[in-house]
Write a protein that holds these residues in place. Sequence first.
Motif, PDB file in Angstrom:
ATOM      1  N   MET A 173       4.951 -12.165   9.909  1.00 21.82           N
ATOM      2  CA  MET A 173       5.044 -12.856   9.516  1.00 21.82           C
ATOM      3  C   MET A 173       6.941 -13.125   9.461  1.00 21.82           C
ATOM      4  O   MET A 173       7.301 -12.496   9.944  1.00 21.82           O
ATOM      5  CB  MET A 173       5.668 -11.602   7.769  1.00 21.82           C
ATOM      6  CG  MET A 173       4.471 -11.499   6.374  1.00 21.82           C
ATOM      7  SD  MET A 173       5.136 -11.474   5.468  1.00 21.82           S
ATOM      8  CE  MET A 173       3.472 -11.072   4.583  1.00 21.82           C
TER       9      MET A 173
ATOM     10  N   PRO B 222      10.041 -10.511  -3.653  1.00 26.13           N
ATOM     11  CA  PRO B 222       9.267 -10.380  -5.362  1.00 26.13           C
ATOM     12  C   PRO B 222       9.224  -8.999  -5.248  1.00 26.13           C
ATOM     13  O   PRO B 222       9.460  -8.540  -6.458  1.00 26.13           O
ATOM     14  CB  PRO B 222       7.634 -10.729  -4.995  1.00 26.13           C
ATOM     15  CG  PRO B 222       7.917 -11.336  -3.103  1.00 26.13           C
ATOM     16  CD  PRO B 222       9.067 -11.704  -2.939  1.00 26.13           C
ATOM     17  N   GLY B 223      10.426  -8.058  -4.102  1.00 23.76           N
ATOM     18  CA  GLY B 223      10.252  -6.693  -4.727  1.00 23.76           C
ATOM     19  C   GLY B 223      11.896  -6.604  -5.460  1.00 23.76           C
ATOM     20  O   GLY B 223      12.200  -6.343  -6.419  1.00 23.76           O
TER      21      GLY B 223
ATOM     22  N   ARG C 210       2.202  -5.266 -17.717  1.00 25.52           N
ATOM     23  CA  ARG C 210       0.886  -5.358 -17.921  1.00 25.52           C
ATOM     24  C   ARG C 210       0.871  -6.041 -19.563  1.00 25.52           C
ATOM     25  O   ARG C 210       1.253  -5.508 -20.791  1.00 25.52           O
ATOM     26  CB  ARG C 210      -0.008  -4.848 -17.593  1.00 25.52           C
ATOM     27  CG  ARG C 210      -1.455  -5.092 -17.357  1.00 25.52           C
ATOM     28  CD  ARG C 210      -2.219  -5.007 -15.868  1.00 25.52           C
ATOM     29  NE  ARG C 210      -1.064  -5.116 -14.747  1.00 25.52           N
ATOM     30  CZ  ARG C 210      -0.977  -4.327 -14.196  1.00 25.52           C
ATOM     31  NH1 ARG C 210      -2.121  -2.721 -14.177  1.00 25.52           N
ATOM     32  NH2 ARG C 210      -0.291  -4.784 -13.019  1.00 25.52           N
TER      33      ARG C 210
ATOM     34  N   GLN D 235       3.441 -10.087 -13.629  1.00 27.13           N
ATOM     35  CA  GLN D 235       2.241  -9.381 -14.344  1.00 27.13           C
ATOM     36  C   GLN D 235       1.877  -8.289 -13.089  1.00 27.13           C
ATOM     37  O   GLN D 235       0.905  -7.665 -13.756  1.00 27.13           O
ATOM     38  CB  GLN D 235       1.505 -10.560 -14.437  1.00 27.13           C
ATOM     39  CG  GLN D 235       1.668 -11.418 -15.579  1.00 27.13           C
ATOM     40  CD  GLN D 235       0.350 -12.574 -15.347  1.00 27.13           C
ATOM     41  OE1 GLN D 235      -0.338 -12.651 -14.734  1.00 27.13           O
ATOM     42  NE2 GLN D 235       0.644 -14.226 -15.721  1.00 27.13           N
ATOM     43  N   TRP D 236       2.121  -8.299 -12.188  1.00 32.20           N
ATOM     44  CA  TRP D 236       1.911  -7.078 -11.285  1.00 32.20           C
ATOM     45  C   TRP D 236       1.666  -5.930 -11.808  1.00 32.20           C
ATOM     46  O   TRP D 236       1.355  -5.129 -11.095  1.00 32.20           O
ATOM     47  CB  TRP D 236       2.093  -7.234 -10.202  1.00 32.20           C
ATOM     48  CG  TRP D 236       3.538  -7.980  -9.669  1.00 32.20           C
ATOM     49  CD1 TRP D 236       4.109  -9.384  -9.703  1.00 32.20           C
ATOM     50  CD2 TRP D 236       4.300  -7.155  -9.104  1.00 32.20           C
ATOM     51  NE1 TRP D 236       5.396  -8.628  -9.393  1.00 32.20           N
ATOM     52  CE2 TRP D 236       5.894  -7.314  -9.198  1.00 32.20           C
ATOM     53  CE3 TRP D 236       4.588  -5.679  -9.051  1.00 32.20           C
ATOM     54  CZ2 TRP D 236       7.211  -6.771  -8.803  1.00 32.20           C
ATOM     55  CZ3 TRP D 236       5.396  -5.017  -8.648  1.00 32.20           C
ATOM     56  CH2 TRP D 236       6.855  -5.859  -8.934  1.00 32.20           C
TER      57      TRP D 236
ATOM     58  N   GLN E  49       8.812   0.458   4.495  1.00 34.24           N
ATOM     59  CA  GLN E  49       7.376  -0.292   4.798  1.00 34.24           C
ATOM     60  C   GLN E  49       7.259  -1.115   4.590  1.00 34.24           C
ATOM     61  O   GLN E  49       6.098  -1.240   5.479  1.00 34.24           O
ATOM     62  CB  GLN E  49       6.984   1.040   4.389  1.00 34.24           C
ATOM     63  CG  GLN E  49       7.288   3.012   4.117  1.00 34.24           C
ATOM     64  CD  GLN E  49       6.055   3.969   3.216  1.00 34.24           C
ATOM     65  OE1 GLN E  49       5.727   3.188   3.252  1.00 34.24           O
ATOM     66  NE2 GLN E  49       6.334   4.488   4.503  1.00 34.24           N
ATOM     67  N   LEU E  50       7.138  -2.017   3.511  1.00 31.93           N
ATOM     68  CA  LEU E  50       6.417  -3.032   3.304  1.00 31.93           C
ATOM     69  C   LEU E  50       6.423  -4.185   3.951  1.00 31.93           C
ATOM     70  O   LEU E  50       6.321  -4.428   5.236  1.00 31.93           O
ATOM     71  CB  LEU E  50       6.318  -3.836   1.758  1.00 31.93           C
ATOM     72  CG  LEU E  50       5.825  -2.443   0.641  1.00 31.93           C
ATOM     73  CD1 LEU E  50       5.751  -3.521  -0.793  1.00 31.93           C
ATOM     74  CD2 LEU E  50       4.057  -2.440   1.127  1.00 31.93           C
TER      75      LEU E  50
ATOM     76  N   ARG F  46       7.949 -13.420   0.667  1.00 29.34           N
ATOM     77  CA  ARG F  46       5.981 -12.752   0.176  1.00 29.34           C
ATOM     78  C   ARG F  46       6.612 -11.506  -0.158  1.00 29.34           C
ATOM     79  O   ARG F  46       5.744 -10.572  -0.155  1.00 29.34           O
ATOM     80  CB  ARG F  46       5.270 -13.019   1.490  1.00 29.34           C
ATOM     81  CG  ARG F  46       4.843 -14.387   1.183  1.00 29.34           C
ATOM     82  CD  ARG F  46       3.375 -14.588   1.411  1.00 29.34           C
ATOM     83  NE  ARG F  46       2.545 -13.622   1.116  1.00 29.34           N
ATOM     84  CZ  ARG F  46       1.164 -13.532   1.062  1.00 29.34           C
ATOM     85  NH1 ARG F  46       0.681 -14.107   2.394  1.00 29.34           N
ATOM     86  NH2 ARG F  46       0.040 -13.116   0.676  1.00 29.34           N
ATOM     87  N   VAL F  47       7.853 -11.136   0.934  1.00 31.00           N
ATOM     88  CA  VAL F  47       8.083  -9.301   0.422  1.00 31.00           C
ATOM     89  C   VAL F  47       9.038  -8.759  -0.318  1.00 31.00           C
ATOM     90  O   VAL F  47       9.473  -8.396  -1.007  1.00 31.00           O
ATOM     91  CB  VAL F  47       7.886  -8.881   1.883  1.00 31.00           C
ATOM     92  CG1 VAL F  47       8.015  -6.689   1.747  1.00 31.00           C
ATOM     93  CG2 VAL F  47       6.469  -8.714   2.841  1.00 31.00           C
TER      94      VAL F  47
ATOM     95  N   PRO G  50       2.956  -3.094 -13.602  1.00 31.69           N
ATOM     96  CA  PRO G  50       2.786  -2.103 -14.420  1.00 31.69           C
ATOM     97  C   PRO G  50       3.328  -2.166 -15.405  1.00 31.69           C
ATOM     98  O   PRO G  50       2.260  -2.201 -16.874  1.00 31.69           O
ATOM     99  CB  PRO G  50       2.218  -0.403 -13.830  1.00 31.69           C
ATOM    100  CG  PRO G  50       2.327  -0.583 -12.428  1.00 31.69           C
ATOM    101  CD  PRO G  50       2.878  -1.973 -11.961  1.00 31.69           C
TER     102      PRO G  50
ATOM    103  N   GLU H 267       8.314  -3.262   7.394  1.00 28.70           N
ATOM    104  CA  GLU H 267       7.113  -3.125   8.479  1.00 28.70           C
ATOM    105  C   GLU H 267       5.759  -4.371   8.602  1.00 28.70           C
ATOM    106  O   GLU H 267       6.124  -4.240   9.554  1.00 28.70           O
ATOM    107  CB  GLU H 267       7.445  -1.192   8.534  1.00 28.70           C
ATOM    108  CG  GLU H 267       7.061  -1.065  10.417  1.00 28.70           C
ATOM    109  CD  GLU H 267       7.308   0.713   9.797  1.00 28.70           C
ATOM    110  OE1 GLU H 267       7.995   1.083  11.438  1.00 28.70           O
ATOM    111  OE2 GLU H 267       6.537   0.616   9.710  1.00 28.70           O
ATOM    112  N   MET H 268       5.234  -3.336   7.783  1.00 30.53           N
ATOM    113  CA  MET H 268       3.943  -4.282   7.509  1.00 30.53           C
ATOM    114  C   MET H 268       3.906  -5.676   7.863  1.00 30.53           C
ATOM    115  O   MET H 268       3.235  -5.851   8.170  1.00 30.53           O
ATOM    116  CB  MET H 268       3.762  -3.735   6.185  1.00 30.53           C
ATOM    117  CG  MET H 268       2.231  -3.945   5.635  1.00 30.53           C
ATOM    118  SD  MET H 268       1.758  -5.852   5.452  1.00 30.53           S
ATOM    119  CE  MET H 268       2.779  -6.209   3.797  1.00 30.53           C
TER     120      MET H 268
END
Lengths: 274, 259
Positions: free
Chosen positions: B163, B175-176, B257, B251-252, B153-154, B171-172, B254, B156-157
């Motif tokens: 992009m 990091p994923g 954190r 850091q992003w 889904q990301l 960017r997608v 959870p 596709e976004m």
Amino acid sequence: MTVLAFDKTIKIQSSDGAQTQAPQARTSQVPAAPIAFSFRGVTRSFGDKTVLKGIDLDVPAGQFLAVIGKSGCGKSTLLRLLTGLDQPSSGDLIVNSDGEHGNRTRIMFQEPRLLPWNRVGRNVEVGLTGIAKGEEARAKSLGMLEEVGLADRANEWPSVLSGGQRQRVALARALVAHPFILALDEPLGALDALTRLEMQALLERIWQQQRFTAVLVTHDVSEAVTLADRVIVIEEGRIALDLDIPLPRPRRHGSAELARLEGLILERLLGKGG
Amino acid sequence: MRKSLQSVGHDVIGWLLPAAILLLWELAARTGLISADVLPAPSAVLSAFWRLLLSGELPHNIAISTVRALAGFAIGGAIGLFFGLLNGLSGMARNVTDTTLQMVRNIPHLALIPLVILWFGIDEEAKLFLVALGVFFPIYVNTLLGIQNCDPQLIEMGRVYGMSRTALFLRVILPGALPSMFTGLRYALGIMWLTLIVAETIAASSGLGYMAMQAREFMLLDVVVLSILIYALLGKLADSLARFLERQCLQWHPAFRTA
């Protein structure tokens, strides 16, 4: 009604190259505004299953259109065609442009689809990909976050926001580049009732400011009649009902006129006459 | 203030047990409960550490082992990362190479030691080859897994927002995949030390493992125990470094954190 000879008309032809001419596409009201997009006999099949069966639809620029239908009626496919995520099997889809912003079409999904590894501000900047960079993008995205009431959360990670806030960030991302058409694929479906009403009000306010063409796919009839200028009902791949909602804004929830229109649409949806 | 005191307390509690064990060990060795031929006292290990440190033998061997570990890791890790990214992004490449790689993966790399000694002797290449081979698979498998598990889904976004392929990757997708890649990194670091210990113990003429084997020949138990402890410390150091990097990069997430 065949006023389609605009300067920068983008024509998406069907994959088999067939040019199906629709006899007469119905346009709601007499369009003083130019056409934002037109479907001309658009059909989409997946294998031997035909999801859209010859859709004819003209939508004038700046209109707020709501598309309602039962699950699997093809309304999401319609939106995917409009945003270029999918191509029609046959028929033509004509997306117009307004010159200034090109034919920019944005979509807002049911899920926020934010990048979890980017802070809120960076996520809004995704909406400016290929349009603005650096300082300019930062300033624009901050301005748009201000519009949706989240300017103070620009430096947060998406994971700490509530569902409604995430969807507002997604709205800011969709609108930051001032799209010509905004497609909304049940973006409020996953929110609780109160947040939903807040989001509806926010959406209406921003739409009135920016005057983009909005296409809202929803299965919430009351949401459709509250927000839209025009509601279409899709049934088994065809437009079964095309209804103007000529009520003044802001519309009050639960007013008699809204209830009457809602009843009309529900009757059609549930198959009692119509 | 109160919170920081509490966290200090937490840290102290964690070290109480090891300290007590050391103390008991020292006492047992001094009273002759544990014979010096079986296990030398901690103080004896400490003095061996000091002796070897001054003679330069210890720093020299640590340096040699570290260079081997890092070089092997760099080679195996780079190849693993390359194939992981390639096969994650291209279904074609995956179809061609993945089956082969998965078959090779099922050979325990340490079982290759006799063959590797025949090929390379006991020179540096043998150790580099084994470490690189051991490190390759956790990095490869976890990079591939990370990319394959990227949220479609990301992606596709990202496409809808125009992009480019590079931007989409940076960017997608990357990091994923990063959390999974870090898991691979930590696995790989563990395997790196393990492989090196075995390789140096069996076939080497320098390094920590060699030092331990020499000491065994002369019944220098304090040096043997010292080598083992240093391996443990190096392993812990590598893992801590990886965890630090993980916390910085994720850091992003959870789960990572801080505060």
